[in-house]
Scaffold this active site. Sequence first.
Site, PDB file in Angstrom:
ATOM      1  N   ARG A 143      20.393 -35.167  24.914  1.00 16.26           N
ATOM      2  CA  ARG A 143      21.815 -34.821  25.032  1.00 16.26           C
ATOM      3  C   ARG A 143      22.071 -33.362  24.653  1.00 16.26           C
ATOM      4  NH1 ARG A 143      24.838 -39.965  25.167  1.00 16.26           N
ATOM      5  NH2 ARG A 143      23.836 -40.848  27.009  1.00 16.26           N
ATOM      6  N   ARG A 178      -2.480 -44.033  21.335  1.00 16.89           N
ATOM      7  CA  ARG A 178      -3.388 -43.114  20.647  1.00 16.89           C
ATOM      8  C   ARG A 178      -4.460 -42.678  21.646  1.00 16.89           C
ATOM      9  NH1 ARG A 178      -2.075 -46.743  15.941  1.00 16.89           N
ATOM     10  NH2 ARG A 178      -1.015 -45.395  14.469  1.00 16.89           N
ATOM     11  N   GLY A 196       3.316 -38.485  13.757  1.00 16.89           N
ATOM     12  CA  GLY A 196       2.839 -38.141  12.424  1.00 16.89           C
ATOM     13  C   GLY A 196       1.898 -36.937  12.448  1.00 16.89           C
ATOM     14  N   THR A 238       7.597 -41.702  11.423  1.00 13.91           N
ATOM     15  CA  THR A 238       6.689 -42.721  10.871  1.00 13.91           C
ATOM     16  C   THR A 238       7.388 -43.446   9.728  1.00 13.91           C
ATOM     17  OG1 THR A 238       4.712 -43.074   9.488  1.00 13.91           O
ATOM     18  CG2 THR A 238       5.571 -40.847   9.530  1.00 13.91           C
ATOM     19  N   ASP A 271       5.906 -44.475   7.186  1.00 11.21           N
ATOM     20  CA  ASP A 271       5.115 -44.291   5.960  1.00 11.21           C
ATOM     21  C   ASP A 271       5.666 -43.235   5.003  1.00 11.21           C
ATOM     22  OD1 ASP A 271       3.294 -46.146   6.979  1.00 11.21           O
ATOM     23  OD2 ASP A 271       2.109 -44.597   7.970  1.00 11.21           O
TER      24      ASP A 271
END
Length: 319
Positions: A26, A73, A103, A126, A128
């Site tokens: 946007r 991946r 990440g 992520t 984590d």
Amino acid sequence: MIRKIGILTSGGDAPGMNAAIRSVTRVAMASGIEVAGIKDGYKGLVNGDIVNFTRSSVSDILARGGTILGTARLPEFKEEEVQLLACERLKEAHIDALVVIGGDGSYRGAKSLTDHGINCIGLPGTIDNDISGTDYTIGFDTALNTVVECVDRLRDTSSSHHRCSVVEVMGNRCGDLAVYSGISCGAEIVVTSETGYDEEAIMEKLRYLDSQGKNHAIIIISEKITDVSLLARKISDHTGFSGRATVLGHIQRGGSPTPSDRVLASRMGEKAVDLLVKGIGGQCVATVHNEIVAIGINEALMMPKMQKRFLYRLFDRLV
Ligand code: ADP
Ligand code: F6P
């Protein structure tokens, strides 16, 4: 002057990635820049799986977890010839610059493409919260809310049965999900790579809590530390509690992003476009003391992860 920005999500998905995709799209379109979505991370890029976006491509995705672009991946992306192939694909699609949401590994790929002449900006996506240089990553707050909701439920049933619940949370060697949820849920014990794992100390503490008349105990433990089912059995054998293990697993990765993650993702998406418009690449976006800032990717990757000793200290004072 850039005319078209590409966007991809890479590594593990995280709630809020869609909010970031929407924001980049946007904000770019409002500046007259075209946007293309690249499917399945670097894998889709190398395969030329690229779709030109319209405004409506990102309609109705703000509240959705996961990533509409898909993620994958591709270990071979570390090889220079594969990166050069990706640059060719970008040129064929007339893409001048790229936003990569992922990440540390994804950041490395973004830096390599920048070195090959395609400006890239990384956004930290992520659950984590393990990316150096930023206080929070997109997805962490949502995952934390999910963990807290689950642990609150486990406490109810643990209390009824005089049980100790051992709850394994994700984090990929980062203890943030464990320690933040431990404080939020009033857990009795938190175990992470930062605290270390001392089984006898855990048993000792549980025996003490039992002797004090405590009805339940909650242990929140980061993944990749020990076999939580085995730990729960040992708790049944060596303390007055019966142990039960719960691995929260990928439940933590799904769900509608919290408002906090939606706002963070939207602010970071805006910053990514602003940097690319200025001709800047090789940087990643971070939030520091609630400001949105940009840091060189190499610099961010080399920064030591912020220590959260103050949180562990607080946790110890609260139990
Ligand atoms: P995350 O981005 O969540 O850390 P990974 O470490 O799995 O997840 O990295 C995601 C993808 O980024 C990898 O599959 C690979 O395509 C790419 N990548 C990882 N490390 C590098 C690297 N050193 N150089 C180039 N690309 C990389
Ligand atoms: O990085 C996110 C994460 O969910 C980690 O917490 C976990 O260790 C890993 O990804 C799981 O990966 P996968 O989805 O490939 O099983």
